[in-house]
Each structure stands twice: as C-alpha cells, then as structure tokens.
Write a protein that holds these residues in place. Structure first.
Motif, short mmCIF file in Angstrom:
data_model
loop_
_atom_site.label_atom_id
_atom_site.label_comp_id
_atom_site.label_asym_id
_atom_site.label_seq_id
_atom_site.Cartn_x
_atom_site.Cartn_y
_atom_site.Cartn_z
N VAL A 48 0.84 -1.20 0.00
CA VAL A 48 0.00 0.00 0.00
C VAL A 48 0.87 1.25 0.00
CG1 VAL A 48 -1.65 1.34 1.36
CG2 VAL A 48 -1.95 -1.13 1.11
N MET A 49 1.93 1.25 0.81
CA MET A 49 2.80 2.42 0.90
C MET A 49 3.48 2.71 -0.44
SD MET A 49 6.09 3.12 3.42
CE MET A 49 5.10 2.88 4.91
N ILE A 50 3.96 1.66 -1.10
CA ILE A 50 4.62 1.84 -2.40
C ILE A 50 3.64 2.39 -3.43
CG2 ILE A 50 5.67 0.60 -4.34
CD1 ILE A 50 6.92 -1.29 -2.26
N ALA A 51 2.42 1.84 -3.44
CA ALA A 51 1.40 2.32 -4.39
C ALA A 51 1.05 3.78 -4.15
CB ALA A 51 0.15 1.45 -4.29
N VAL A 52 0.91 4.16 -2.89
CA VAL A 52 0.58 5.55 -2.55
C VAL A 52 1.73 6.48 -2.92
CG1 VAL A 52 0.12 7.14 -0.65
CG2 VAL A 52 -1.06 4.93 -0.74
N LEU A 53 2.95 6.08 -2.63
CA LEU A 53 4.11 6.91 -2.96
C LEU A 53 4.25 7.08 -4.48
CD1 LEU A 53 6.70 5.51 -0.39
CD2 LEU A 53 5.76 7.83 -0.44
N ALA A 54 3.96 6.02 -5.21
CA ALA A 54 4.00 6.12 -6.68
C ALA A 54 2.96 7.11 -7.18
CB ALA A 54 3.77 4.74 -7.30
N GLY A 55 1.76 7.06 -6.57
CA GLY A 55 0.72 8.00 -6.94
C GLY A 55 1.10 9.44 -6.60
N MET A 56 1.72 9.65 -5.44
CA MET A 56 2.16 10.99 -5.04
C MET A 56 3.21 11.52 -6.01
SD MET A 56 2.39 10.25 -0.94
CE MET A 56 3.14 11.82 -0.49
N ALA A 57 4.16 10.67 -6.37
CA ALA A 57 5.20 11.09 -7.31
C ALA A 57 4.61 11.45 -8.67
CB ALA A 57 6.24 9.98 -7.46
N ALA A 58 3.67 10.63 -9.13
CA ALA A 58 3.03 10.89 -10.42
C ALA A 58 2.27 12.21 -10.39
CB ALA A 58 2.08 9.75 -10.77
N LEU A 59 1.60 12.50 -9.28
CA LEU A 59 0.85 13.74 -9.13
C LEU A 59 1.76 14.96 -9.24
CD1 LEU A 59 -1.87 15.18 -8.29
CD2 LEU A 59 -1.05 14.97 -5.93
N VAL A 60 2.89 14.90 -8.53
CA VAL A 60 3.81 16.04 -8.53
C VAL A 60 4.51 16.17 -9.88
CG1 VAL A 60 5.80 17.08 -7.40
CG2 VAL A 60 4.13 15.81 -6.05
N LEU A 61 4.96 15.05 -10.45
CA LEU A 61 5.63 15.09 -11.76
C LEU A 61 4.70 15.64 -12.84
CD1 LEU A 61 7.63 11.74 -11.85
CD2 LEU A 61 8.56 14.05 -11.67
N ARG A 62 3.44 15.25 -12.77
CA ARG A 62 2.47 15.74 -13.76
C ARG A 62 2.39 17.27 -13.71
NH1 ARG A 62 -2.80 17.24 -13.04
NH2 ARG A 62 -4.20 17.13 -14.85
N ARG A 63 2.39 17.81 -12.52
CA ARG A 63 2.31 19.26 -12.40
C ARG A 63 3.61 19.94 -12.83
NH1 ARG A 63 -0.85 22.16 -13.73
NH2 ARG A 63 -2.41 20.91 -12.62
N ILE A 64 4.75 19.34 -12.50
CA ILE A 64 6.05 19.92 -12.88
C ILE A 64 6.18 20.00 -14.39
CG2 ILE A 64 8.55 19.57 -12.86
CD1 ILE A 64 8.20 18.26 -10.10
N LEU A 65 5.74 18.95 -15.08
CA LEU A 65 5.98 18.84 -16.52
C LEU A 65 4.80 19.31 -17.37
CD1 LEU A 65 7.75 15.37 -16.52
CD2 LEU A 65 8.82 17.62 -16.73
N ARG A 66 3.70 19.73 -16.74
CA ARG A 66 2.56 20.23 -17.51
C ARG A 66 2.95 21.49 -18.28
NH1 ARG A 66 -2.93 18.73 -16.39
NH2 ARG A 66 -3.48 20.54 -17.66
N LYS A 67 2.40 21.67 -19.47
CA LYS A 67 2.76 22.78 -20.32
C LYS A 67 2.49 24.14 -19.68
CE LYS A 67 2.23 20.39 -24.75
NZ LYS A 67 1.53 20.38 -26.05
N GLU A 68 1.37 24.22 -18.95
CA GLU A 68 1.04 25.52 -18.40
C GLU A 68 2.02 25.90 -17.29
OE1 GLU A 68 -0.94 22.91 -18.21
OE2 GLU A 68 -1.93 22.70 -16.28
#
Length: 322
Positions: free
Chosen positions: A299-319
């Motif tokens: 569960v911890m690994i899955a949640v951490l992966a989701g958190m990383a994906a959330l932040v990376l998505r915002r960092i790399l978004r075009k806007e």
C-alpha cells in the motif's frame, strides 16, 4: 551491528568511511563544476556554490541530528552536560541526510546572488553529482556499522547484496544497498528526461520528487541508528516528505502564475497531504498492528508512486513551463 573499519593515518585512527566520503565529496564537487558550463554558470561561481552547499549541508545535517539526539551528544554517560562543543565534533554521532539536502538547496539562492545567476541552474547542476554522492555514501555505510535492516534467518535470502554479514556471523537486510540501487536507477531515468527540452529548474524538481518518493519506503526498513520523534515518526522520512511537498508547492506556484485555478491547486495539494497521511498511518500500523507487513508496504509503495506521479504531472505540464 556491523564492525567499524578504521585505518591508521598520521599517527591516529580514522574511519575508512570518513576517508571515502571526503574523496566522494571532492569528486562530486569537481563533477558539478564541470557540468556548470551547460547551464551557463561560470566555474568560479559553481565552485562557490559547492563551498556553500558543503558548509550549509554540514551545518543543517548536524543541527537536525543533534536536536533529535541532544541527550546522547551533549551529555556524558553519567548524565552531566558537556557543553555545546560536541556539536562541532562529527565523530560524536552523525548527520541527517535531510538536513544535508536542505543545506544544498538553500545554498543555491546564496550562490545566485554572488554569481548573478539563477538558483535553479545551480540546483540542476547538482542533480547528478548529488545522486552519485548519495550512492557512494550508502554503499560505504557498512564501514561504520550502519545501513542494515531486519536480521534474516532464511538462508535463501542471506547473500550479498541483499544481505550483509554482521560481526557475529548473522545476516541482516542490506537497506543501504537497496537505497543505492534505487538512486542509480533514478540517474538513468533522469538522464533520459534531461534530453528533453526542460526549463531551468525542472530537472531538479523532477529529481527531488522521484528521489524522495523512492527513498521513503526503504527508510522504513532501517534498524540501525535511526532518528525518531514521537516514537514511530522517522526524522529522515519526514524530511523527505516535506521536500516532496516543497517540490509540489514550487510547481504549483509556477503553474498559478501561468493561469492554474486556485481550486485545482488546492485539490492537488490536498491529494498529496492525503497520501502523506496514509503513509504515516502505514508506519504506525507496522509497529502497532498485526497486519501483514507485506500488505502495508505494498500500500505504501502504491501511494508513494501516486504521489510522485501527481507532482511530476504538475512539474511537466505545459502551463507550468510556459
């Protein structure tokens, strides 16, 4: 506990770990200076950043460690206060990696003021040398009796590098090697990412996000000289979580300047906080419940992966990159 390796030097004893870390820091600094030209940073300015990062990293890393271990660092075996001089003796205790990283981050704006460059440019230059230094430090940890986890009684798992042998011929989980492998994998991932057209600072934010997300869980496996507050709260994990939140705040702030709605920004930050809450609950469950550790870590690994994906998505978004 593992046996501490020492060598004789100039009539005294010094740990082999200490010698290797001095060499690793010098090599990391040299690598950063060589890479600085690609970010438009002059080499003298990069050298100034290295000195500031070393000084602030040492200061804050030591400060966090001594604040948590105040009773062990500043008091002798009889309970008498010895003053604050032990703070400056790194042979007494250790440093906290979270404080070291924070010092390196804070050194960037100071170096930028001196060298008239961008703080984000210095941080981008520090990504690969910093990860290499972390790998070297983790691989060298067994030389000072650290970096291990639970003892392994199943002979099928008692082999290097998954396990390392103690001075009593027992085997313990090699947490330091796991962390080093994850950091090495991160270098390969970031090398591919660096080939894309990124704005200054995006490489660092991506590196910080992925590093913190992938190191939080292995820290939970440590059984060596771990820093705790509130019994089950591990200081290093808290530092990683705070820096992960900092990466998201920086990305959201840039996106807000480029038109991101306030409600969307708040929603994303609350999602990160929710993930952090689940991870805190998982740490509590490891010590206070009879739930399967395999299930909890999954569960911890899955949640951490989701958190990383959330932040990376915002960092790399075009806007966020306009």
């Amino acid at each position: 506990m593992m046996e501490i390796k020492t060598v004789s030097l100039f009539g005294g004893e010094i740990t082999l770990y200490g010698i290797l870390m001095i060499l690793a820091c010098l090599l990391a600094g040299a690598g950063l200076i060589l890479l600085s030209g690609r970010k438009g940073i002059k080499r003298p300015s990069a050298a100034v950043y290295c000195l500031l990062a070393a000084a602030l990293g040492l200061l804050l890393g030591r400060l966090i460690y001594c604040a948590v271990r105040f009773d062990r660092v500043f008091y002798d075996a009889m309970g008498d206060f010895m003053g604050f001089l032990p703070f400056f003796d790194v042979r007494v205790g250790s440093l906290n990696i979270g404080g070291v990283m924070l010092g390196c981050i804070l050194a960037a704006p100071l170096a930028a003021r001196i060298g008239k460059g961008k703080a984000a440019g210095y941080l981008d230059c520090a990504v690969f040398p910093g990860l290499s230094l972390f790998i070297a430090e983790r691989l060298a940890e067994p030389l000072v009796g650290k970096g291990y986890g639970v003892y392994l009684y199943d002979a099928s798992f008692a082999f290097y590098p998954l396990a390392m042998q103690t001075y009593m011929d027992e085997y313990a989980l090699s947490v330091c090697f796991i962390e080093a492998v994850l950091a090495a994998a991160l270098i390969f991932a970031l090398t591919a990412l660096a080939k894309k057209r990124l704005q200054t600072g995006q490489l660092f934010l991506c590196a910080l996000t992925l590093f913190c997300a992938c190191q939080i869980m292995p820290e939970s496996l440590r059984h060596d000289d771990v820093l705790f507050i509130f019994i089950f709260a591990r200081v290093t994990q808290i530092c990683y979580a705070l820096m992960l939140a900092g990466a998201q705040i920086a990305a959201l702030a840039r996106a807000r300047r480029n038109g991101l709605g306030f409600r969307q920004a708040v929603t994303e930050f609350l999602l990160l906080l929710a993930g952090a809450g689940i991870c805190i609950g998982a740490e509590f469950a490891l010590d206070k419940t009879n739930l399967s550790h395999t299930l909890i870590y999954t569960v911890m690994i899955a949640v951490l992966a989701g958190m990383a994906a959330l932040v990376l998505r915002r960092i790399l978004r075009k806007e966020a990159a306009q």
